[in-house]
Each structure stands twice: as C-alpha cells, then as structure tokens.
Design a protein around this motif. Sequence first.
Motif, mmCIF file in Angstrom:
data_model
loop_
_atom_site.group_PDB
_atom_site.id
_atom_site.type_symbol
_atom_site.label_atom_id
_atom_site.label_comp_id
_atom_site.label_asym_id
_atom_site.label_seq_id
_atom_site.Cartn_x
_atom_site.Cartn_y
_atom_site.Cartn_z
ATOM 1 N N ILE A 107 4.620 1.483 1.787
ATOM 2 C CA ILE A 107 5.836 1.935 1.112
ATOM 3 C C ILE A 107 6.265 3.116 1.221
ATOM 4 O O ILE A 107 7.714 3.022 1.698
ATOM 5 N N ASP A 108 5.825 3.966 1.510
ATOM 6 C CA ASP A 108 6.412 5.359 1.929
ATOM 7 C C ASP A 108 6.904 5.371 3.398
ATOM 8 O O ASP A 108 8.103 5.754 3.413
ATOM 9 N N LEU A 135 2.117 2.717 -8.250
ATOM 10 C CA LEU A 135 2.880 2.799 -6.784
ATOM 11 C C LEU A 135 4.378 2.792 -7.049
ATOM 12 O O LEU A 135 4.715 2.162 -8.196
ATOM 13 N N PRO A 136 5.308 3.566 -6.330
ATOM 14 C CA PRO A 136 6.578 3.725 -6.583
ATOM 15 C C PRO A 136 7.400 2.260 -6.213
ATOM 16 O O PRO A 136 8.320 2.574 -5.593
ATOM 17 N N ARG A 169 10.213 3.383 2.862
ATOM 18 C CA ARG A 169 11.373 4.325 2.038
ATOM 19 C C ARG A 169 11.621 5.268 2.922
ATOM 20 O O ARG A 169 12.953 5.658 2.999
ATOM 21 N N SER A 189 0.858 -1.146 0.008
ATOM 22 C CA SER A 189 0.020 -0.110 0.001
ATOM 23 C C SER A 189 0.902 1.231 0.097
ATOM 24 O O SER A 189 2.007 1.066 0.317
ATOM 25 N N SER A 190 0.163 2.223 -0.377
ATOM 26 C CA SER A 190 1.133 3.841 -0.393
ATOM 27 C C SER A 190 1.355 3.851 1.032
ATOM 28 O O SER A 190 2.708 4.334 1.068
ATOM 29 N N LEU A 191 0.902 3.760 2.230
ATOM 30 C CA LEU A 191 1.180 4.005 3.353
ATOM 31 C C LEU A 191 2.316 3.220 4.010
ATOM 32 O O LEU A 191 3.505 3.544 4.295
ATOM 33 N N VAL A 251 0.481 -3.620 -8.658
ATOM 34 C CA VAL A 251 1.499 -2.424 -7.926
ATOM 35 C C VAL A 251 1.412 -1.069 -8.990
ATOM 36 O O VAL A 251 1.902 -0.152 -8.656
#
Length: 564
Positions: free
Chosen positions: A514-515, A548-549, A518, A510-512, A545
Amino acid sequence: MTLLTAERTEAPARRRRWSPRTRELVLLTLGSLALAVVMTWPTLADPWRTIPGDLTDPLFSAWEIGWYGHAVLHRPGGLFDANIYWPLPRTGVFSDTLLGLAPLGIGVSGMADTLFRYNVAYVLAAAFNFAGAYLLARQLGCGRIGAAVAGAAFAYTPWRISHAIHLNILMSGAIPLSIALLLRGHGIGRGPWDPARGRPWAAFAGWALAAWQVSLGFAIGLPFVYVLMVLGVAAVIAWLIVQRPRIPRRIVLADLAGGALFAGVTLSLASVFMRVAKDHPEVAATRTAQVLEYFSPPWRGLWAAPEHSLVWGRLTAGARAGIEWPIEATLLPGLIVVLAGLLGLVVTIWSRATRIWLAVAVVASVVAALGTTFAEGKMTWLPARELLPGVEALRTSGRLIMYAVLVLGLLAAGAITRLARHRRLRPFLLAVPLLVCAEGLSTVPHPEVPPPPAALAHAKGPVLILPAYKQDSLSLIWSTDGFRPQVNGYASFTPGMISEVVRITESFPSSLSIDYLRRMGVREVIIDRRRAQGTVFEPAAERPVRGLPVERRDLGDSVLYRLL
C-alpha cells in the motif's frame, strides 16, 4: 427545341461522369468489401463482443485505435503519452503504433464500441490489400482477371492467416497502392514511360499514402522505406537509360512536397521510438541477433501453412512440426499463385527484362524473409543491422515474404492477362482468382472478450488491477471507457517498473504494498476475482483491511480498494 437540345447535351455529360475507369473503381470498391466480409467471416457476425485471433495482440491493437482516436480530440499534444503503464511517458509507442487508424477511433465509448471499430478495421484491411494489389497490376498493364489474381494473392495468401492477431501486419494495402500512384504520377505503366502522361496529384498522393503506411508502425513501415529507396534508385537509373526525358515541373514539385511529408512523418516517428529505446534499456534485449535468429523461419517454413488455414493447415502439419514460433515462420504463399507465377516466367505480357527483375525480386524477398537461416545471415541481415539505420530493431524477418507474394501475384497477373487474350479461355481463367481466395480461407477463432470487472465503473484512476501481469491486454480494452490512467499495460517489451509492481503487489493488501502504491500516486486498486482464482490474490480479496489506510468495497466479481 431548346429543352430537347439541353437533354441531348446532358446525357453525354452523365455518360462521361461514369467512365469505364470510374465504373471499374466503383465495382472494385464494392467487390473488395463484399469479398472481405466473406473471407473474414465471422468477424462481423458479433463485432461488439468478439475479436478475431485471440485475447492478446488484437486487444492491444483495438485499444490503440481507440486511444489515438480519443487523444486526437482530447489530448492532441500528448498523443503518445497513453493511459497505460502509468506514470511512464510515451507509453503509446512501447510497441508498433497504429496512429494512422486514429480516425476509426474518434468518439469511441467503451469496450463494445472499441471492439466494433477494430473488427471493421480488420475487414477493411483485407479489402484494402486486395484493391491495392489489383490497382498496381492494372497500372502496370494487366487485365482485370490478371489484376484480380494479384489482388487475391496479396490479400488472401495463407501466410496472412498466421498474422490474424497482427492488424499492423494485415493493414498493408497502402504498399502496392502507393507504388501504383507513384507510377501513375510519373507516367510509368500501360505503355512506354512518358512523363508527360504523369499526374502530379497521383505522385503526391503516393507519397502521402506511403507516409500513412509508416504511421502504422515500423515493423512493416521500415522495410517499406528501404523498398521505396531501391525503387527510387531504379527509377533514376531507368531515367538515365532512356536519355533523361524532361520531367514536368508540376511533377517535380509534387515529389518535393510529397517526399518532404513522407520524410517528416518517418523521422518524427523514428525520433519518438529512439527516445523510448534510450529511456528503457529493456528494449535492447528484444533487438539482439539471437532474437532475430530465434524468429528466423526454417527452410521448411516456405511450404508450411498456419494451423488455421482451412485448405493447408492439416496438409502441412508435418512441415510445421517443431517450429518454435509458427506465427512468424509459416510462410506458404499459396500453391495457385506460385504455379501461376512460374507460368508467368514463360507465358506473359512482361518483357524478358521485366521477368528477370521480377524473379530477382521474389528470390531477394525469400532470402530476406529467411533471416539468419540463409547463410547464417552473414550476407544479409547481419551486415544490414550494422549499416542500415533502424534495421537492428527488426526481429521478425518472415514478414518480408509479403513482397515475394506481391511480386508472384504480378507474375501470375502477367500470365493470366496473356492467356485472357483468347476469349475461349476467359471463363476458365475466372476460376483462378477464386482458387487463390479459396487457399486463403481460415478457421481463425473469434473468442468472446470478457466484460470488465464491476469495480472499474467506480474507479477514476490512476488504478492498478490485480492480479498484475507484465503484459495485460484485457486491462487495455477495459480502459477504453474513459481511458483512465492505469498501471497495467501491454507492449513489445516489459518495462522495469511493471516488473517491480508485480513483485511488490503479490502481498497486497499489506502495509508495504500500500505504501509503495501510494508513493507512486495510485489512488485505487481492484482485485478481479475471476482472474484471481488459483493465485495469491484469491484469499487476498477476502482479507480484512482494518488498520490499513484503505477503504474496501465488495462489488461481487471484484473488490475496489481506495488508498487513503
């Protein structure tokens, strides 16, 4: 004539090189190793794929051997900044350290090689325990058969089977051997105390070996420090009683040098552990009196054997029933050594005073091993936690039964040595050490270690392997192929960081999550499909994905994500 004379002078020289003591040491070394291979079998049957015990602490210990061997060559200035629980510092001392076994880990390359080194260490531990106790008994004046009984008792007591998963507990042969060297170094044993018979090299070697034992961790090392203090005080009192014989200057210098080395190693390691305890408040939760009470063995633990004891496992199942943590609470020393030790109070080579002190040592060790079970610890552990530095960190009192076993072995050795003076009894007495060994036979499992997921071969780190667990020993053994930095780890306490990682990454990718990773600096995430089955990560491994980054790469048994 000249050639004949030379041959005649060379023959006695060769005989002198192989003195009775040298032959005994050679036979002891070979015999201890051969016996250890048999007693620990099938450890060396497939040492590149299996490990004795289970897939928890043994894998952690195997990783430790590999890590310290790797760090000695590649990161000597960061021995304790291990590759686990990245990016936290000093993660190499989040549990007992096996720093002293670093030579076994030098040049390690991958999981199979690491497992082999560990299995060799496991067998060597048994051989070392036997040889150490044997040599202590010999230094004190026991005969060979009696010393073999002491060695067998210390190495193959049923109690040790409980700790098949704890190499730091099994590797304790330096305790009796360092005491033997210190006694020899000061001219004590095999007759009246005579400092002139002392050997400075032996005194220094005794201190150095004691320091090496401490380097294997404070779970065994710290009690040993206090045992040496008690023995030192006893030696001073004895020196005063025997009218203060002159100690040769060379022995005094050896003691000063060896004592400084011992103190230096102990204090240096203690300072690192204290820093970890200061930086991580979670450590305090593992050191409370309640934890000590939980691990304290009940009285029936003294006659309970671990379930994997071939001889006593089933027979003592009733005594073992209901014990919440049998690994730390099954303390059976072995019937043969107990009976022979009791005989040693009556028929023996020991003087009356020595017998009394040995009996006191057995009782004191048993009382200490019972923890808060004996008088609720009010006369033992609870005041010790307040008065003695470091004792509050000890939570598993049952391990101190080791000293009762050692002293029982010495009492038994005294009895067997006395009986062996009758030649007709010697053939029968040879069966005693064999019977002691028989009680140490075990059915410890040797599970095969799963290979690493394919994605790990493509990761450079820092990496996180999912599912993430607060304690993940498998990830450690997998990391031995290069020791890449990883968030996963295994320790005697759970760092707050990993608890947060486990919670947040349940939503990966999820974005949460992954951030969050990172910002930590994590470069790769791996989902291991084998371990993900039945968890929230099983469907996550197939989740798209797009947007998503991350870059996703499917490698069959695992999925590799590169964080962009």
